[in-house]
Design a protein around this motif. Structure first.
Motif, PDB file in Angstrom:
ATOM      1  N   GLY A  82       0.827  -1.208   0.000  1.00 25.10           N
ATOM      2  CA  GLY A  82       0.000   0.000   0.000  1.00 25.10           C
ATOM      3  C   GLY A  82       0.858   1.252   0.000  1.00 25.10           C
ATOM      4  O   GLY A  82       1.734   1.393   0.844  1.00 25.10           O
ATOM      5  N   ASP A  86       2.314   0.146  -4.055  1.00 29.06           N
ATOM      6  CA  ASP A  86       1.415  -0.545  -4.973  1.00 29.06           C
ATOM      7  C   ASP A  86       1.994  -0.555  -6.384  1.00 29.06           C
ATOM      8  O   ASP A  86       1.392  -0.022  -7.318  1.00 29.06           O
ATOM      9  CB  ASP A  86       0.038   0.143  -4.959  1.00 29.06           C
ATOM     10  CG  ASP A  86      -0.685  -0.094  -3.633  1.00 29.06           C
ATOM     11  OD1 ASP A  86      -0.669  -1.242  -3.155  1.00 29.06           O
ATOM     12  OD2 ASP A  86      -1.262   0.858  -3.085  1.00 29.06           O
ATOM     13  N   GLY A 146      -4.206  -4.938  -1.264  1.00 29.48           N
ATOM     14  CA  GLY A 146      -3.998  -5.135  -2.696  1.00 29.48           C
ATOM     15  C   GLY A 146      -4.697  -6.329  -3.318  1.00 29.48           C
ATOM     16  O   GLY A 146      -4.263  -6.830  -4.351  1.00 29.48           O
ATOM     17  N   ASP A 195      -4.817  -2.562  -6.879  1.00 32.90           N
ATOM     18  CA  ASP A 195      -4.716  -3.815  -6.133  1.00 32.90           C
ATOM     19  C   ASP A 195      -3.757  -4.761  -6.830  1.00 32.90           C
ATOM     20  O   ASP A 195      -4.144  -5.710  -7.512  1.00 32.90           O
ATOM     21  CB  ASP A 195      -6.111  -4.407  -5.924  1.00 32.90           C
ATOM     22  CG  ASP A 195      -6.874  -3.614  -4.877  1.00 32.90           C
ATOM     23  OD1 ASP A 195      -6.228  -3.177  -3.907  1.00 32.90           O
ATOM     24  OD2 ASP A 195      -8.080  -3.410  -5.031  1.00 32.90           O
ATOM     25  N   GLU A 201       0.014   4.033   0.891  1.00 30.64           N
ATOM     26  CA  GLU A 201      -0.290   4.861   2.068  1.00 30.64           C
ATOM     27  C   GLU A 201       0.298   4.293   3.350  1.00 30.64           C
ATOM     28  O   GLU A 201       0.271   4.938   4.390  1.00 30.64           O
ATOM     29  CB  GLU A 201      -1.821   4.997   2.204  1.00 30.64           C
ATOM     30  CG  GLU A 201      -2.567   3.793   2.758  1.00 30.64           C
ATOM     31  CD  GLU A 201      -2.775   2.627   1.778  1.00 30.64           C
ATOM     32  OE1 GLU A 201      -1.955   2.444   0.858  1.00 30.64           O
ATOM     33  OE2 GLU A 201      -3.739   1.869   1.960  1.00 30.64           O
TER      34      GLU A 201
END
Ligand code: AMP
Ligand code: MG
Length: 404
Positions: free
Chosen positions: A187, A229, A252, A259, A189
């Motif tokens: 991710g 990602d 993901g 994803d 984030e």
């Protein structure tokens, strides 16, 4: 690739990936706690190794003490004593007694013990205010019989079983190697705790809740950090992971453009299934990468924990050949309503307690982003598809505390 499986179908496919045997290693008792035994253990000793006394008192002949009471004490001559570990050398004859202490062998000639609280010592003699009884004699082999198997391959070494292995005379035990479980967070984030959190960032909690779950299930967690990602990053990190028995990824695996875990596993590995009719954890994915089973756990903190608990933990139990079940469902009365979902099996988080009967209450906010429900809940409330539970209804619960 199969998709939209029931929980039962998905679990069967996950368990089918637990092939092969883990190696075996030998560890001293002090390091064996929580490990899984890889051999059957027959007792090397009888315990007790001869008839011994379960109480402090006097060993004597039962027939010499018949009728003894407070009004009518029986007098015996004390010819010696037998503390635990130091047997009395002689023999008990008619009218005689030997002072014995818990765990001491019963001297030859004696067949009964009178408890010290039913006696009074008078110099060389002892007065008995109750008859001696054979009930307080522990017969040889009462606890353990030499040659009998009390612990088996696949048994988890709990505190009581560690003690049992010691009592049977084993200083070292053969246990299965801990399965190595890679944990990779994905991710853009996701940020490691300790780093400054950018706007829209989230600390990597999954790696650590999964680490705890893997340890608890008997695995060896291998933290692989986090990747952005981007397919190249995911792939590079997976290839560098080293030998593993299971790989967990978090995040993901949903429907979104970013994803990437799912895309990478589709391209480079073989996806066995994607999506289970359950909540939380619906986007769960099972794949193989080379020979390595991969559980692609959804990124939401509750989803990743619940899916590991429901699938990863049973996988590790199977790999370890554990004789205990990975979880034991119970029935409890719901003291709050629990909401089900259309077409999905639902696992709500609850607090289970005993109040005249087993009862369960919601932990509150059941969003799969609310990790506190897993931190302070102690049970999953299981609702079949299309079913809400009303207050007062009896529901299935799976305790999250792992009690044997
Ligand atoms: P995803 O499954 O990637 O769509 O992520 C679902 C949600 O879980 C998002 O809100 C993510 O920010 C969050 N999330 C993903 N990975 C982690 C992680 N390692 N720790 C905490 N939250 C995460
Ligand atoms: Mg994501």
């Amino acid at each position: 690739m199969r998709t939209n499986l029931s929980v039962e179908e998905a679990l069967a496919l996950v368990l089918a990936e637990a092939r092969g045997e883990l190696g075996v290693e030998e560890v001293p008792l002090r390091e064996a706690y929580g490990r899984v035994l890889a051999e059957d253990l027959a007792s090397r000793v009888d315990h007790p190794d001869q008839d011994d006394t379960a109480v402090d008192g006097y060993a004597c002949r039962e027939e010499d003490t018949w009728g003894a009471s407070g009004d009518n004490p029986v007098r015996l001559r004390v010819i010696g004593e037998s503390p635990a570990g130091r047997p009395f050398a002689g023999r008990v004859g008619k009218g005689e007694a030997v002072a014995v202490y818990t765990g001491a062998p019963i001297p030859p000639g004696a067949n009964a013990v009178v408890r010290v609280e039913d006696t009074r010592r008078e110099g060389e003699d002892v007065l008995l205010f109750a008859p001696a009884s054979p009930k307080d004699i522990r017969p040889k082999g009462d606890d353990l019989k030499r040659g009998e198997v009390y612990l088996r391959r696949g048994d988890l070494l709990t505190p009581g079983r560690l003690g049992l292995a010691a009592a049977m005379g084993y200083p070292r035990l053969k246990v299965f190697r801990r399965p190595r479980v890679g944990i990779l967070s994905t991710g853009d984030e996701v940020v490691e705790p300790g780093e400054p959190l950018p706007f829209g960032g989230v600390y990597n909690s999954n790696a650590y809740s999964l680490l705890g779950l893997v340890l608890e299930a008997g695995g060896e967690p291998v933290l692989l950090g986090k990747v952005a990602d981007r397919p190249e990053e995911v792939l590079a990190r997976l290839e560098a992971a080293g030998p593993l028995d299971l790989l967990l990824t978090s995040g993901g695996v949903s429907m979104g453009e970013y994803d990437v875990v799912r895309k990478v596993l589709e391209e480079r590995g073989e996806v066995v299934f994607w999506k289970v009719k359950q909540q939380p954890g619906g986007p769960l994915l099972l794949a193989r990468l080379g020979g390595l089973p991969v559980l692609g756990l959804p990124g939401n903190p509750v989803s990743s924990m619940v899916t590991f608990f429901l699938y990863g933990r049973p996988f590790l139990f199977r790999l370890l050949g554990r004789t205990d079940p990975p979880y034991r469902p119970l029935k409890a009365r719901a003291l709050t309503p629990f909401k089900g979902a259309k077409g999905k099996k639902v696992f709500r988080r609850g607090v289970l307690s005993f109040e005249e009967e087993l009862v369960v209450r919601t932990t509150g906010n059941q969003s799969s982003g609310v990790l506190r429900s897993m931190a302070f809940g102690n049970a999953l409330v299981v609702l079949p598809p299309d079913r809400d539970a009303r207050e007062g209804e009896v529901v299935e619960v799976i305790p999250l505390t792992f009690v044997l």
